[in-house]
Design a protein around this motif. Structure first.
Motif: not given
Length: 440
Positions: A149-153
């Protein structure tokens, strides 16, 4: 440091009077940590070589040479001790394996050097700034990166690693430097799919064409998940939805940027994409495009033959329908040939694991011994066995399996041509065409 084990007669090292036991300390002032440093500088025309002799005396040599000239030395150790994974991913396959298997199967490698050298996927969560500098300096390309995923969290949560959100910065730095990156997302139902998959794909495509591909592969789920994060297996409808979603994204991008593991198409009961869709097949080791490539190779190999033999073909449940169809096709071209196909349920890892490469010797033995119709020999794909040894995941050898079943086994090499030849050719001639495994 790289300790010299041999100085060859032809090479600059002999002219410099380098000796066995000397140690290369640095190239151009950069530490000589492993064989990558040597390979990079040995191909250059000029550099400063720093060497320590057995007494610890340090000498700098200013090297001027032709590009094709070599130092002509080898080393006692390549320095490539595997860098291991620092993550505890919610979908980790190693965490889902039973005890008692080969020690190497429990090694979780996450080494950017092996990504460059062997095409292994890495997460970059253990990457230091010094490592990143080295990747850029040596332009280690292509790299294979597990994005998820490129969503860091979300990435931090999925991988249980507080450094997981550094990925976008690394990717931008590498691609800005001209490094090609092939990426993958292990899709976990209800976690990084849907809108998260849309977001990740669009963020990665911003770095196209240096982010060359995005492969999406389904999460592998075994029966050994007690105490682990609950993950639901994919269904026919779910896989169809992923296919439609990624088709729409590729249409939006105007290129075939996203490629799916063949398993999505098998599960959705849809045809895989045509051969041309996969370009140069940069993600074929990831199970992406293998079926399309196999079909073209088989079609190219088809010719009229005659061979009186009955084979029992073993595959995973995912590819059973496909392999049966291709076996029937080969029968039409080979007079006297008869085939049976079994999609073997994986009792070792659980029925949710449905690919042939994770079937064990025990699984195959039970299926062969339970089969009631007459046949002469058994055919299995090479991916069931260790790369350079005839050993299954559960430690059973091919010889032991033949003794336990009373049947001779043939091994296809994963290509459509090998599949056709294995089913239509006398084994003596087959052995002439295909050298022993490990010697190809």
């Amino acid at each position: 440091m790289l300790e010299i084990s041999e100085v060859y007669k032809s090479g600059i090292g002999r002219e410099l009077k380098l000796k066995k036991g000397d140690k290369i300390v640095a190239f151009d002032g950069f530490p000589a940590d492993d064989i990558l440093d040597f390979l990079f500088y040995d191909s250059k025309e000029s550099f400063v070589l720093t060497v320590s002799d057995k007494k610890g005396n340090i000498t700098d040599y200013e090297i001027e040479k032709d590009e094709d000239e070599s130092l002509g030395v080898s080393f006692a150790d390549d320095g490539l001790k595997i860098k291991t994974c620092h993550n505890n991913c919610i979908f980790c396959f190693v965490a889902q394996m039973p005890c008692g298997m080969r020690d190497t199967l429990y090694v979780k490698d996450d080494d950017y050097r092996q990504s460059f050298l062997c095409g292994n996927f890495v997460t970059l969560t253990n990457l230091t700034d010094k490592d990143a500098d080295r990747i850029v300096r040596y332009k280690l390309s292509p790299l294979y990166v597990s994005v998820h995923t490129m969503n860091g969290e979300l990435r931090k949560k999925m991988m249980n690693n507080r450094f997981a959100d550094r990925l976008p910065g690394f990717l931008k730095r590498f691609t800005d430097a001209g490094i090609v990156v092939n990426t993958q997302i292990v899709l976990v139902r209800g976690v990084n799919d849907g809108k998260e998959l849309d977001y990740s794909a669009r963020e990665l495509f911003k770095m196209y064409p240096n982010v060359q591909t995005l492969a999406v592969v389904p999460c592998g789920i075994t029966k050994y998940r007690e105490g682990l994060y609950k993950i639901d297996d994919v269904t026919k409808d779910y896989c169809a939805g992923v296919i439609d979603q990624t088709d729409a994204l590729n249409k939006e991008f105007g290129v075939n940027f996203i490629t799916l593991a063949d398993e999505f198409y098998f599960k959705a009961e849809r045809e895989v994409k045509p051969y041309e869709f996969y370009g140069e097949f940069p993600q074929i080791e990831n199970g992406v495009g293998m079926t399309a490539k196999f079909m073209k190779e088989l079609d190219d190999a088809l010719e009229k033959r005659e061979y009186n033999k009955t084979f029992l073909l073993i595959t995973g449940t995912s590819a059973e329908h496909f392999i049966r169809g291709k076996a029937r096709l080969v029968e039409k071209y080979c007079k006297g040939l008869k085939t049976h196909v079994i999609g073997v349920v994986n009792e070792f890892f659980g029925a949710t694991v449905n690919c042939s490469g994770l079937l064990t010797g025990g699984d195959v033995m039970r299926a062969v011994n339970a089969f009631k119709e007459p046949f002469d020999e058994v055919v299995i794909p090479a991916n069931m066995l260790k790369e350079f040894e005839d050993v299954f995941l559960d430690g059973m050898t091919l010889k032991e399996l033949e003794e336990k079943t009373g049947k001779h086994f043939r091994i296809t090499r994963g290509t459509g041509e090998s599949f056709f030849d294995t089913l239509t050719m006398d084994e003596n001639k087959l052995n002439e065409l295909y050298p022993p495994r490990g010697e190809e």
